[in-house]
Design a protein around this motif. Structure first.
Motif, PDB file in Angstrom:
ATOM      1  N   ALA A 364       0.848  -1.196   0.000  1.00 42.71           N
ATOM      2  CA  ALA A 364       0.000   0.000   0.000  1.00 42.71           C
ATOM      3  C   ALA A 364       0.874   1.234   0.000  1.00 42.71           C
ATOM      4  O   ALA A 364       2.081   1.167   0.271  1.00 42.71           O
ATOM      5  CB  ALA A 364      -0.930   0.005   1.209  1.00 42.71           C
ATOM      6  N   GLU A 365       0.268   2.363  -0.288  1.00 40.69           N
ATOM      7  CA  GLU A 365       0.956   3.648  -0.249  1.00 40.69           C
ATOM      8  C   GLU A 365       0.281   4.538   0.791  1.00 40.69           C
ATOM      9  O   GLU A 365      -0.941   4.556   0.912  1.00 40.69           O
ATOM     10  CB  GLU A 365       0.891   4.349  -1.612  1.00 40.69           C
ATOM     11  N   ALA A 366       1.084   5.258   1.533  1.00 40.28           N
ATOM     12  CA  ALA A 366       0.546   6.181   2.531  1.00 40.28           C
ATOM     13  C   ALA A 366      -0.090   7.377   1.830  1.00 40.28           C
ATOM     14  O   ALA A 366       0.368   7.806   0.768  1.00 40.28           O
ATOM     15  CB  ALA A 366       1.651   6.655   3.468  1.00 40.28           C
ATOM     16  N   LYS A 367      -1.151   7.897   2.420  1.00 38.30           N
ATOM     17  CA  LYS A 367      -1.758   9.123   1.912  1.00 38.30           C
ATOM     18  C   LYS A 367      -1.171  10.281   2.702  1.00 38.30           C
ATOM     19  O   LYS A 367      -1.317  10.352   3.924  1.00 38.30           O
ATOM     20  CB  LYS A 367      -3.280   9.085   2.083  1.00 38.30           C
ATOM     21  N   SER A 368      -0.493  11.181   2.013  1.00 38.57           N
ATOM     22  CA  SER A 368       0.203  12.255   2.718  1.00 38.57           C
ATOM     23  C   SER A 368      -0.004  13.589   2.013  1.00 38.57           C
ATOM     24  O   SER A 368      -0.367  13.658   0.833  1.00 38.57           O
ATOM     25  CB  SER A 368       1.699  11.944   2.831  1.00 38.57           C
ATOM     26  N   LEU A 369       0.270  14.662   2.762  1.00 40.16           N
ATOM     27  CA  LEU A 369       0.156  16.021   2.245  1.00 40.16           C
ATOM     28  C   LEU A 369       1.189  16.889   2.957  1.00 40.16           C
ATOM     29  O   LEU A 369       1.112  17.076   4.175  1.00 40.16           O
ATOM     30  CB  LEU A 369      -1.255  16.568   2.495  1.00 40.16           C
ATOM     31  N   ASN A 370       2.184  17.325   2.225  1.00 40.48           N
ATOM     32  CA  ASN A 370       3.219  18.209   2.779  1.00 40.48           C
ATOM     33  C   ASN A 370       3.877  17.626   4.031  1.00 40.48           C
ATOM     34  O   ASN A 370       4.129  18.322   5.008  1.00 40.48           O
ATOM     35  CB  ASN A 370       2.629  19.582   3.088  1.00 40.48           C
ATOM     36  N   GLY A 371       4.142  16.321   3.994  1.00 39.26           N
ATOM     37  CA  GLY A 371       4.831  15.688   5.105  1.00 39.26           C
ATOM     38  C   GLY A 371       3.926  15.200   6.222  1.00 39.26           C
ATOM     39  O   GLY A 371       4.405  14.602   7.193  1.00 39.26           O
ATOM     40  N   TRP A 372       2.622  15.437   6.103  1.00 40.38           N
ATOM     41  CA  TRP A 372       1.642  14.950   7.091  1.00 40.38           C
ATOM     42  C   TRP A 372       0.899  13.764   6.491  1.00 40.38           C
ATOM     43  O   TRP A 372       0.570  13.774   5.307  1.00 40.38           O
ATOM     44  CB  TRP A 372       0.654  16.056   7.466  1.00 40.38           C
TER      45      TRP A 372
END
Length: 499
Positions: A364-372
């Motif tokens: 799976a891939e992590a869902k991230s946004l600007n390091g969060w």
């Protein structure tokens, strides 16, 4: 806890390999009972010797450093023997439900390219080495210590997640740690007697009990959760520390309510987590145990960040799961901006600076946004920065244009005195797009109208289920988890067949 505080803790309490810790504890008090399971017990010395022997069998089966070893064993002493044996050869243990269907287990085994399956019949998965349930090494196998190694990841639990596709959540940390960190996070000591009530393939029970063993605790492990038996074991073993989920708390409270008070005076700390706890239920446990003993945490198997709230804080911020003590969390709106206090958005997390990655996904891939990063949970913060959980984004029901959070409806239904458990799903509806449907496990004779009348004064009209279906078996597993998408699909099929 910021990076400076963590560094100070580690400096005062240096990290030690898990296998060295177990050997040291066995040397310090070899006859101390490490684990009790029903009438069976194992001392520290015997646990050490048995895991040494089994580790040599693993080596003989071709397990090498960094390999995955699947452990599909029921709760009990054998599970811990197998778990520590894996660490002693530098392997990474993958705990799995021993009741998992073969096809689901196969998907995980293939994903991991597992070197060995423990608790599994070899014929179930051709091409993979396996040791069946009940396997014991030959007496000729040495129980002497093995050369010390540090597994590159001390655990790798699994999850179907919101997609239904399996993924492995591999710990970012190797099998080496400072015991002081767990003492700080989970507020337990070497003097505690810990009760393990949930399946050991569930992350919290595995993490808490292994951490307890490494501190030198006596661990009392149950086959599976049973409310009456849990209360009995608390009295028998004078349990001081345990972790529950709200479903367990609900069932135990109903037993106490119907049969009378139990002796819970030995309990020093009761943690709960994994799902939203109804406020009325938490109040009851605070009344029974005291403000200082009831603690709640929120985080996730990924261990990116973690919040904690005490009973005293909870009374001032009812329904909250607290503020971060590890890492940080914030709530973002649909545009990725931080939501103002009181506004529901998606919860994003960030680990403590300088602590490194707490996990990595396999499959799976992590869902991230600007390091969060986000685990898909929805929530909001109050003016004081306390976090509140609404639901998972994938579980939210949009009915007639209005958002309905299943957890809120489930919590309201669970207050009915005849209800044992409830799960709320959204079913297709020509008019509303989705309609709120309640699956309820209740005492015989309970009617749908009773449930709906009960909810009339507790929920706004659009949140009240349009249909109620009674199920005569538990709706959640022993760890309080629910396979909501599967239950929704099954309810849809029943609806079609009855049309």
């Amino acid at each position: 806890m910021d990076a400076a505080a963590v560094a100070e803790l580690i400096a005062a309490n240096p990290a030690e390999p898990y296998v060295r810790t177990m050997a040291r504890l066995a040397g310090e008090a070899p006859d101390f009972i490490a684990i009790s399971h029903g009438d069976d017990v194992v001392t520290r010395r015997t646990l050490e010797q048995r895991s040494n022997r089994l580790a040599r069998v693993y080596l003989g089966e071709g397990v090498t450093f960094g390999d995955y070893v699947v452990i599909a064993l029921p709760n009990g002493i054998d599970f811990y023997v197998a778990f520590f044996a894996a660490l002693k050869v530098g392997a990474v243990p993958i705990p799995l439900s021993y009741r998992l269907p073969i096809t689901e287990r196969q998907a995980i085994i293939d994903l991991a390219k597992a070197a060995l399956l423990v608790g599994v019949d070899e014929g179930d998965h051709p091409g993979y080495a396996a040791l069946p349930l009940g396997f014991e090494p030959d007496d000729s196998v040495s129980d002497e210590p093995l050369p010390e190694v540090i597994s590159p990841a001390w655990k790798a639990p699994t999850s179907g997640g919101s997609t239904g596709q399996p993924k492995i959540i591999r710990a970012g940390a190797g099998a080496e740690a400072s015991p002081a960190i767990n003492q700080f996070l989970f507020r337990y000591t070497s003097a505690d007697t810990q009760l393990v009530v949930a399946p050991l393939y569930h992350n919290s029970s595995l993490t808490m009990s292994v951490g307890g063993l490494l501190l030198g605790q006596h661990i009392v492990v149950m086959d599976k959760f049973d409310a009456e038996e849990t209360l009995r074991l608390i009295e028998q073993h004078r349990i001081t520390w345990l972790m529950l989920v709200p479903t367990m708390m609900h069932r135990m409270y109903r037993v106490i309510e119907s049969s009378g008070a139990r002796d819970l005076s030995s309990i020093r700390i009761l943690w709960h987590g994994a799902s939203k706890c109804p406020e009325w239920l938490k109040e009851k446990w605070i009344e029974m145990l005291g403000l200082e003993k009831v603690l709640e945490l929120y985080g996730g198997t990924e261990s990116i960040a973690m919040t904690v709230i005490t009973g005293e804080e909870w009374l001032r911020h009812r329904g909250s799961v607290g503020r971060p003590i590890v890492g940080d969390m914030k709530v973002l709106d649909a545009n990725g901006a931080e939501a103002p206090a009181g506004e529901i958005g998606e919860i994003y997390m960030k680990g403590s600076e300088g602590m490194g990655l707490s996990y990595e996904y396999v499959g799976a891939e992590a869902k991230s946004l600007n390091g969060w990063e986000t685990l898909g949970d929805l929530g909001w913060k109050d003016e004081d920065g306390y976090l509140y959980i609404s639901d998972r984004r994938v579980d939210m029901i949009v009915s007639g244009g209005a958002n309905v959070y299943p957890a809120e409806v489930e919590n309201a239904i669970s207050q009915h005195p005849k209800v044992l458990s409830a799960v709320v799903v959204g079913l297709p509806d020509d008019d509303l797009v989705q309609r709120v449907h309640a699956l309820v496990q209740a005492e015989p004779g309970t009617t749908a109208q009773e449930i709906l009348d009960f909810l009339a004064d507790r929920l706004v009209r659009y949140k009240i289920p349009r249909s109620v279906e009674f199920i005569d078996q538990p709706l959640r597993d022993d760890s309080g988890k629910v396979r909501r998408s599967k239950m929704r699909d099954e309810a849809i099929e029943r609806m079609k067949s009855n049309a």
